[in-house]
Scaffold this motif. Structure first.
Motif, short mmCIF file in Angstrom:
data_model
loop_
_atom_site.label_atom_id
_atom_site.label_comp_id
_atom_site.label_asym_id
_atom_site.label_seq_id
_atom_site.Cartn_x
_atom_site.Cartn_y
_atom_site.Cartn_z
N SER A 131 0.82 -1.21 0.00
CA SER A 131 0.00 0.00 0.00
C SER A 131 0.86 1.26 0.00
O SER A 131 0.38 2.34 -0.35
CB SER A 131 -0.91 0.02 1.23
N SER A 132 2.13 1.12 0.35
CA SER A 132 3.00 2.29 0.41
C SER A 132 3.24 2.90 -0.97
O SER A 132 3.69 4.05 -1.07
CB SER A 132 4.34 1.94 1.05
N TYR A 134 1.15 4.07 -2.87
CA TYR A 134 0.21 5.18 -3.08
C TYR A 134 0.74 6.51 -2.56
O TYR A 134 0.23 7.57 -2.92
CB TYR A 134 -1.12 4.89 -2.39
N ASP A 136 1.24 9.39 0.36
CA ASP A 136 0.45 9.88 1.49
C ASP A 136 -0.90 10.38 1.02
O ASP A 136 -1.06 10.85 -0.11
CB ASP A 136 1.19 11.00 2.24
N PHE A 144 -7.91 3.97 -0.76
CA PHE A 144 -7.05 3.92 -1.94
C PHE A 144 -7.63 2.95 -2.97
O PHE A 144 -7.97 1.82 -2.65
CB PHE A 144 -5.65 3.44 -1.56
N SER A 150 0.09 6.08 -8.75
CA SER A 150 1.03 5.68 -7.69
C SER A 150 2.43 6.09 -8.14
O SER A 150 3.27 5.25 -8.44
CB SER A 150 0.94 4.18 -7.42
N PHE A 185 -2.01 -4.08 2.83
CA PHE A 185 -2.17 -3.07 3.86
C PHE A 185 -1.81 -3.72 5.20
O PHE A 185 -1.80 -4.94 5.31
CB PHE A 185 -3.59 -2.52 3.84
N ARG A 221 -4.14 3.20 10.27
CA ARG A 221 -3.74 2.08 9.43
C ARG A 221 -4.91 1.12 9.22
O ARG A 221 -5.79 0.98 10.06
CB ARG A 221 -2.56 1.31 10.06
N ASP A 222 -4.87 0.45 8.08
CA ASP A 222 -5.89 -0.52 7.71
C ASP A 222 -5.43 -1.90 8.19
O ASP A 222 -5.02 -2.75 7.42
CB ASP A 222 -6.06 -0.51 6.19
N ASN A 250 -5.70 -4.40 -4.38
CA ASN A 250 -5.57 -4.10 -2.96
C ASN A 250 -6.00 -5.30 -2.13
O ASN A 250 -6.94 -6.01 -2.50
CB ASN A 250 -6.46 -2.92 -2.57
N THR A 289 -3.51 4.73 5.78
CA THR A 289 -3.71 3.75 4.71
C THR A 289 -5.11 3.18 4.85
O THR A 289 -5.56 2.92 5.96
CB THR A 289 -2.67 2.61 4.76
N TYR A 290 -5.76 2.98 3.72
CA TYR A 290 -7.16 2.54 3.75
C TYR A 290 -7.46 1.90 2.40
O TYR A 290 -7.40 2.56 1.37
CB TYR A 290 -8.06 3.76 4.01
#
Length: 325
Positions: A131-132, A134, A136, A144, A150, A185, A221-222, A250, A289-290
């Protein structure tokens, strides 16, 4: 009999759990891992012990960037499905040790793809992204989505993961074998990674030491329980895309939790209150993160089932059992 599944990073948190799920449903699994010392190798060795006595599992102590070794394993065993989870993890560690990511993440991913492309009737490569990629994003609104750009990674770790996605896109186009990148995530649970916040917080709380809460506790965080993550991985593996197709999906819980809420839930699970030292955001961290997991759900029926309270309760029990507390 079906060809064995190759799982890279099998001594790691997610690799260990994925291999067990595959074995439980009757698959034959070949696992590789270099068992490095990024965190306590004794935990990795203990994960490997859980496979002992299983005739359908074979382990090879090998670096994923060993081009000839990986190719030989795939070819000699007729492997047609690979779950590639080996990588150098950690956002903050990538700032201190950037070249570790060049070898494990970039060279390792390339070695796996090269092995796959030379294998006749290869069916599917599923690999770990993050997920990183994406960058911030403020909290609020929808999660996301895979369709979002990205192109603004805020850490080298994120940049290597995005680079792997682009490498896979090129290989799918050039050589025609199906690939799926899973943007994980935050994953947590028993047998987890000691460098993750929930794990290191548990270490310190039980030792009577204060915990450092970065981002002044305003991050979210998710958090996704390990069993739910593995369900998504195996579901994706079972639904390969078409030839010459590469997709990213995802995989998360889709319910972001604030850091302070996570700490409160962890305190309840452990039965002790933490002494908190508030710290500013660290370089490379993101605010929230979501995951929007609608694509994975449509493909596999994916639906996370373990909520944070239950997941952290299970982790706390495992922690006390493992460390004999």
């Amino acid at each position: 009999m079906a060809a064995p599944v190759l799982v890279t990073g099998v001594a790691g948190f997610i690799g260990h759990a994925t291999a067990h799920r595959l074995l439980d449903r009757g698959e034959t699994v070949i696992g590789i891992d270099n068992v490095n010392d990024y965190y306590d190798p004794r935990l990795k060795e203990a994960r490997l012990v859980t496979f002992e006595g299983n005739r359908n599992f074979a382990f090879h102590r090998m670096d994923v960037s060993d081009v000839e070794g990986v190719a030989r394993l795939v070819s000699d065993n007729g492997v047609t499905r690979v779950v590639h989870l080996a990588a150098q993890a950690g956002v903050r560690y990538s700032i201190e040790n950037p070249f570790a990511y060049e070898k494990s993440n970039l060279a390792g991913h390339l070695a796996v793809m090269e092995a796959c492309r030379h294998q006749p009737q290869f069916e599917h490569l599923v690999y770990a992204s993050s997920s990183s990629v994406y960058g911030d994003k403020p909290m609020g609104g929808r999660g996301f989505s895979e369709d979002e750009p990205s192109v603004m990674p805020v850490s080298l770790y994120a940049a290597t993961k995005r680079a792997c996605e682009l490498m896979s896109q090129s290989y799918a186009t050039l050589y025609g074998f199906p690939q799926t990148g899973l943007r994980f995530f935050t994953v947590y649970g028993p047998w987890g990674r000691p460098d993750m916040a929930y794990f290191s917080f548990t270490d310190k709380i039980l030792a009577g030491q204060p915990i450092e809460v970065y981002g002044e506790g305003k991050m979210a965080r998710d958090f996704t329980y390990i069993d739910d993550i593995v369900t998504g991985i195996v579901g994706a593996l079972d639904h390969p895309p078409a030839l010459r197709e590469h997709r990213v999906l995802n995989i998360g819980d889709s319910h972001p939790v604030g850091l302070m809420e996570m700490i409160s839930t962890l305190e309840t699970a452990i039965g002790r209150e933490a002494v908190k030292i508030m710290k500013p955001m660290q370089p490379g961290d993101v605010t929230a993160t979501y995951a929007d997991v609608s694509k994975l759900k449509a493909l596999t029926g994916y639906k996370p089932e373990v909520m944070l309270e239950e997941g952290l309760t299970r982790f706390a029990k495992w922690y006390r059992d493992y460390y004999k507390i």
